[in-house]
Design a protein around this motif. Structure first.
Motif, PDB file in Angstrom:
ATOM      1  N   VAL A 101      -5.497 -24.530  -8.295  1.00 53.86           N
ATOM      2  CA  VAL A 101      -3.981 -24.128  -7.946  1.00 53.86           C
ATOM      3  C   VAL A 101      -3.682 -23.067  -8.496  1.00 53.86           C
ATOM      4  CG1 VAL A 101      -1.650 -25.065  -7.759  1.00 53.86           C
ATOM      5  CG2 VAL A 101      -3.513 -26.810  -7.293  1.00 53.86           C
ATOM      6  N   ILE A 102      -4.100 -22.800  -9.834  1.00 55.19           N
ATOM      7  CA  ILE A 102      -3.655 -21.419 -10.468  1.00 55.19           C
ATOM      8  C   ILE A 102      -3.982 -20.324  -9.669  1.00 55.19           C
ATOM      9  CG2 ILE A 102      -3.937 -20.256 -12.641  1.00 55.19           C
ATOM     10  CD1 ILE A 102      -4.355 -23.099 -14.021  1.00 55.19           C
ATOM     11  N   MET A 103      -5.030 -20.372  -9.221  1.00 58.15           N
ATOM     12  CA  MET A 103      -5.632 -18.922  -8.450  1.00 58.15           C
ATOM     13  C   MET A 103      -4.681 -18.935  -7.137  1.00 58.15           C
ATOM     14  SD  MET A 103      -7.887 -20.179 -10.544  1.00 58.15           S
ATOM     15  CE  MET A 103      -8.861 -19.838 -11.842  1.00 58.15           C
ATOM     16  N   ARG A 104      -4.622 -19.848  -6.621  1.00 57.39           N
ATOM     17  CA  ARG A 104      -3.711 -19.843  -5.441  1.00 57.39           C
ATOM     18  C   ARG A 104      -2.145 -19.354  -5.561  1.00 57.39           C
ATOM     19  NH1 ARG A 104      -6.880 -24.530  -3.973  1.00 57.39           N
ATOM     20  NH2 ARG A 104      -5.276 -26.188  -4.554  1.00 57.39           N
ATOM     21  N   ILE A 105      -1.805 -19.978  -6.763  1.00 59.17           N
ATOM     22  CA  ILE A 105      -0.511 -19.265  -7.379  1.00 59.17           C
ATOM     23  C   ILE A 105      -0.802 -17.619  -7.434  1.00 59.17           C
ATOM     24  CG2 ILE A 105       1.384 -19.325  -9.164  1.00 59.17           C
ATOM     25  CD1 ILE A 105       0.589 -22.389  -9.325  1.00 59.17           C
ATOM     26  N   ALA A 106      -1.740 -17.370  -8.001  1.00 57.82           N
ATOM     27  CA  ALA A 106      -2.035 -15.962  -8.543  1.00 57.82           C
ATOM     28  C   ALA A 106      -2.109 -15.190  -7.126  1.00 57.82           C
ATOM     29  CB  ALA A 106      -3.161 -15.978  -9.212  1.00 57.82           C
ATOM     30  N   ALA A 107      -2.779 -15.731  -6.086  1.00 58.76           N
ATOM     31  CA  ALA A 107      -2.639 -15.116  -4.804  1.00 58.76           C
ATOM     32  C   ALA A 107      -1.514 -14.911  -4.252  1.00 58.76           C
ATOM     33  CB  ALA A 107      -3.797 -16.035  -3.946  1.00 58.76           C
ATOM     34  N   ILE A 108      -0.570 -15.669  -4.462  1.00 58.60           N
ATOM     35  CA  ILE A 108       0.674 -15.773  -3.578  1.00 58.60           C
ATOM     36  C   ILE A 108       1.556 -14.565  -4.550  1.00 58.60           C
ATOM     37  CG2 ILE A 108       2.949 -16.885  -3.394  1.00 58.60           C
ATOM     38  CD1 ILE A 108       1.207 -19.561  -2.949  1.00 58.60           C
ATOM     39  N   PHE A 109       1.491 -14.617  -5.931  1.00 57.20           N
ATOM     40  CA  PHE A 109       2.060 -13.536  -6.779  1.00 57.20           C
ATOM     41  C   PHE A 109       1.689 -12.208  -6.359  1.00 57.20           C
ATOM     42  CE2 PHE A 109       3.352 -16.818 -10.170  1.00 57.20           C
ATOM     43  CZ  PHE A 109       4.763 -16.497 -10.170  1.00 57.20           C
ATOM     44  N   SER A 110       0.422 -11.961  -5.917  1.00 57.36           N
ATOM     45  CA  SER A 110      -0.166 -10.848  -5.732  1.00 57.36           C
ATOM     46  C   SER A 110       0.168 -10.350  -4.255  1.00 57.36           C
ATOM     47  CB  SER A 110      -2.100 -10.798  -5.655  1.00 57.36           C
ATOM     48  OG  SER A 110      -2.511  -9.858  -5.263  1.00 57.36           O
ATOM     49  N   ILE A 111       0.368 -11.118  -3.363  1.00 58.26           N
ATOM     50  CA  ILE A 111       0.895 -10.895  -1.852  1.00 58.26           C
ATOM     51  C   ILE A 111       2.465 -10.412  -2.123  1.00 58.26           C
ATOM     52  CG2 ILE A 111       1.681 -11.761   0.138  1.00 58.26           C
ATOM     53  CD1 ILE A 111      -0.696 -13.738   0.197  1.00 58.26           C
ATOM     54  N   MET A 112       3.181 -10.891  -3.113  1.00 57.37           N
ATOM     55  CA  MET A 112       4.707 -10.529  -3.147  1.00 57.37           C
ATOM     56  C   MET A 112       4.750  -9.262  -3.639  1.00 57.37           C
ATOM     57  SD  MET A 112       5.918 -14.417  -4.461  1.00 57.37           S
ATOM     58  CE  MET A 112       7.369 -13.579  -5.148  1.00 57.37           C
ATOM     59  N   LEU A 113       3.737  -9.165  -4.859  1.00 58.70           N
ATOM     60  CA  LEU A 113       4.034  -7.892  -5.651  1.00 58.70           C
ATOM     61  C   LEU A 113       3.461  -6.701  -4.749  1.00 58.70           C
ATOM     62  CD1 LEU A 113       2.568  -9.040  -9.285  1.00 58.70           C
ATOM     63  CD2 LEU A 113       5.060  -8.550  -8.470  1.00 58.70           C
ATOM     64  N   ALA A 114       2.534  -6.717  -3.570  1.00 52.71           N
ATOM     65  CA  ALA A 114       2.329  -5.768  -2.877  1.00 52.71           C
ATOM     66  C   ALA A 114       3.385  -5.066  -2.147  1.00 52.71           C
ATOM     67  CB  ALA A 114       1.102  -6.519  -1.881  1.00 52.71           C
ATOM     68  N   PHE A 115       4.390  -5.961  -1.913  1.00 47.29           N
ATOM     69  CA  PHE A 115       5.504  -5.567  -1.187  1.00 47.29           C
ATOM     70  C   PHE A 115       6.882  -4.842  -2.241  1.00 47.29           C
ATOM     71  CE2 PHE A 115       3.665  -8.350   1.642  1.00 47.29           C
ATOM     72  CZ  PHE A 115       3.480  -7.687   2.866  1.00 47.29           C
ATOM     73  N   ILE A 116       6.564  -4.963  -3.439  1.00 45.74           N
ATOM     74  CA  ILE A 116       7.246  -4.297  -4.561  1.00 45.74           C
ATOM     75  C   ILE A 116       6.768  -3.121  -5.274  1.00 45.74           C
ATOM     76  CG2 ILE A 116       8.586  -4.692  -6.653  1.00 45.74           C
ATOM     77  CD1 ILE A 116       8.296  -7.881  -5.948  1.00 45.74           C
ATOM     78  N   PRO A 117       7.059  -1.847  -4.385  1.00 44.14           N
ATOM     79  CA  PRO A 117       6.300  -0.740  -5.156  1.00 44.14           C
ATOM     80  C   PRO A 117       6.674  -0.278  -6.404  1.00 44.14           C
ATOM     81  CG  PRO A 117       7.080  -0.173  -2.843  1.00 44.14           C
ATOM     82  CD  PRO A 117       7.773  -1.599  -3.194  1.00 44.14           C
ATOM     83  N   LYS A 118       7.967  -0.771  -7.085  1.00 44.10           N
ATOM     84  CA  LYS A 118       8.296  -0.412  -8.387  1.00 44.10           C
ATOM     85  C   LYS A 118       7.315  -1.174  -9.345  1.00 44.10           C
ATOM     86  CE  LYS A 118      12.465   0.861  -8.989  1.00 44.10           C
ATOM     87  NZ  LYS A 118      12.266   2.360  -9.503  1.00 44.10           N
ATOM     88  N   PHE A 119       7.003  -2.315  -8.841  1.00 47.53           N
ATOM     89  CA  PHE A 119       6.392  -3.392  -9.702  1.00 47.53           C
ATOM     90  C   PHE A 119       4.731  -2.873  -9.775  1.00 47.53           C
ATOM     91  CE2 PHE A 119       3.867  -6.746 -11.178  1.00 47.53           C
ATOM     92  CZ  PHE A 119       4.609  -7.507 -12.625  1.00 47.53           C
ATOM     93  N   THR A 120       4.373  -2.634  -8.671  1.00 50.99           N
ATOM     94  CA  THR A 120       3.036  -1.879  -8.624  1.00 50.99           C
ATOM     95  C   THR A 120       2.791  -0.696  -9.617  1.00 50.99           C
ATOM     96  OG1 THR A 120       3.211  -0.680  -6.490  1.00 50.99           O
ATOM     97  CG2 THR A 120       2.454  -3.087  -6.169  1.00 50.99           C
ATOM     98  N   ALA A 121       3.980   0.161  -9.530  1.00 49.89           N
ATOM     99  CA  ALA A 121       3.935   1.406 -10.162  1.00 49.89           C
ATOM    100  C   ALA A 121       3.663   0.916 -11.695  1.00 49.89           C
ATOM    101  CB  ALA A 121       5.466   2.188  -9.899  1.00 49.89           C
ATOM    102  N   ILE A 122       4.404   0.090 -12.225  1.00 49.31           N
ATOM    103  CA  ILE A 122       4.621  -0.672 -13.464  1.00 49.31           C
ATOM    104  C   ILE A 122       3.121  -0.958 -13.956  1.00 49.31           C
ATOM    105  CG2 ILE A 122       5.053  -2.326 -15.028  1.00 49.31           C
ATOM    106  CD1 ILE A 122       7.990  -2.795 -13.659  1.00 49.31           C
TER     107      ILE A 122
END
Length: 419
Positions: free
Chosen positions: A304-325
């Motif tokens: 379940v931890i890896m699936r939660i990580a996957a969801i975070f990864s998907i969300m962060l893909a749409f936040i350019p400022k965070f990917t820049a960090i």
């Protein structure tokens, strides 16, 4: 369905950070988009979990093995990243064909073909061959501006500080605060990043210039024979590596994923995730060696931890400022963590052979193991036309063939150490 709690969310966030380092390194080097990479790593991970009955604690990340081919195709006259992505899609389909073959080979035959004295040294090699990446990051070889600012010694100071924080959190809090002891990577990344800010080696310009919300820059695949000839053969190498990765994560969590849910399912998950990623401009996805090291280090085995990580990864893909960090995390910080993670991968391979009680007084496993290590570390290579088989893939195939020859000619089982 398992109930999601705060602890699982925190561990999932940590796993997202753990996977960032090497996952985004591939697009940073090849020119692919970081946002697309994070998006497809997340989607690919969820697809993988669905196809493997939600049992295997794996986060799919960018495959290093495809980097030379992506660069080569994109540099061809008239070549492009979209053409390289077409080759990635086709390589993923090779995984699908392999999954069908493995479905009918059978569990017992798979273990006969790939015994511990073949898979053990392959797992060891996975960690050892990644070691230069860790060291180059630690000394800021990929970031000359850091060396110019604080020198190579300063880079090593950041790396060792990050390493030390991770080790301290894991060991010191093991019996004092179990939850905190499971967060060594996340704590070390924050600590190393803060030290890097203090030492003046973090460039904040990309963060300031990035938007808060935005779409990743998709690149849709185009298909040519030349990209297929370069990238499809790489799939043969990574399929062999895949078996070692699945064995490695199984050894960590004390489960045989080759048997259940079955290696045919795990390879199918890799293949479909890779093809989906390539279609929209992402790199090939793979059952990540870094994932194994992170699971071994943190003790966080719940899928379940890896699936939660996957969801975070998907969300962060749409936040350019965070990917820049993420892009501003200095190499020495990633290097400090990687020294620990990559070393643990090799240690898992050693443990694999110890648990299997391999008797090296029997010359057959001794010679198989020895040849795999030398061919892999020596980066031996065979070129057939535009296809090249080298390093880990060649070593693994050589070991498989040599072991089969020994078994067929001697017709005696490999010895095991007595209790």
């Amino acid at each position: 369905m398992e109930k999601i709690n705060g602890k699982l969310v925190i561990l999932g966030l940590q796993h997202t950070f753990v996977m960032f380092g090497a996952t985004v390194l591939v697009p940073l080097i090849t020119g692919l988009d970081v946002g697309v990479t994070l998006l497809m790593a997340g989607i690919g991970t969820l697809v993988f979990h669905f196809l493997t009955k939600f049992e295997v604690p794996v986060f799919l990340g960018s495959s290093f093995a495809f980097m030379p081919g992506i660069i080569a195709v994109s540099k061809f006259q008239g070549g492009s990243l979209s053409e390289a992505c077409g080759g990635i899609v086709l390589a993923g389909l090779v995984y699908v064909v392999a999954s069908i073959v493995f479905k009918w080979v059978g569990y017992e035959k798979l273990h006969l073909i790939l015994p511990p004295h073949v898979t053990g040294p392959v797992i060891i090699l996975i960690g050892l061959l990644l070691a230069p990446v860790a060291i180059n990051n630690a000394k800021a070889a990929y970031a000359p501006q850091i060396v110019q600012s604080i020198g190579e010694g300063g880079a090593w100071f950041i790396a060792l500080f990050t390493f030390g924080v991770a080790a301290f959190v894991k060991i010191f809090f093991e019996k004092r605060n179990k939850l905190f002891s499971m967060l060594p990577v996340l704590v070390a990344l924050f600590a190393g990043y803060f030290l890097s800010i203090v030492m003046g080696v973090v460039d904040f310009a990309p963060i300031v210039n990035a938007s808060w919300i935005g779409l990743p820059e998709f690149t849709f695949a185009t298909f040519t024979m030349r990209s297929a000839s370069v990238l499809v053969p790489v799939a043969i190498v990574t399929i062999v590596e895949h078996f070692g990765d699945v064995l490695a994560i199984g050894n960590v969590v004390k489960k045989d994923f080759i048997k259940e849910p079955g290696v045919h399912r795990t390879i199918l998950g890799d293949g479909i995730a890779t093809s989906l990623s390539g279609l929209v401009g992402g790199p090939a996805n793979t059952t990540y060696s870094e994932n194994t090291g992170a699971v071994a280090l943190t003790g966080a085995y719940n899928p379940v931890i890896m699936r939660i990580a996957a969801i975070f990864s998907i969300m962060l893909a749409f936040i350019p400022k965070f990917t820049a960090i993420i892009g501003t995390i200095p190499g020495p910080v990633i290097g400090g963590i990687s020294i620990l993670l990559f070393g643990m991968i090799s240690s898992i391979g050693i443990g694999n052979m110890i648990r299997a009680k391999i008797d090296f007084s029997d010359p057959r496993p001794l010679m198989v193991t020895a040849s795999i290590m030398v061919i892999g570390l020596g980066e031996a290579a065979i070129r057939i036309g535009n296809a090249e088989l080298k390093g880990l893939g060649l070593a693994a195939l050589f070991g498989i063939v040599l072991n089969a020859i020994f078994l067929l000619t001697t017709k005696e089982p490999i010895k095991k150490l007595e209790e």
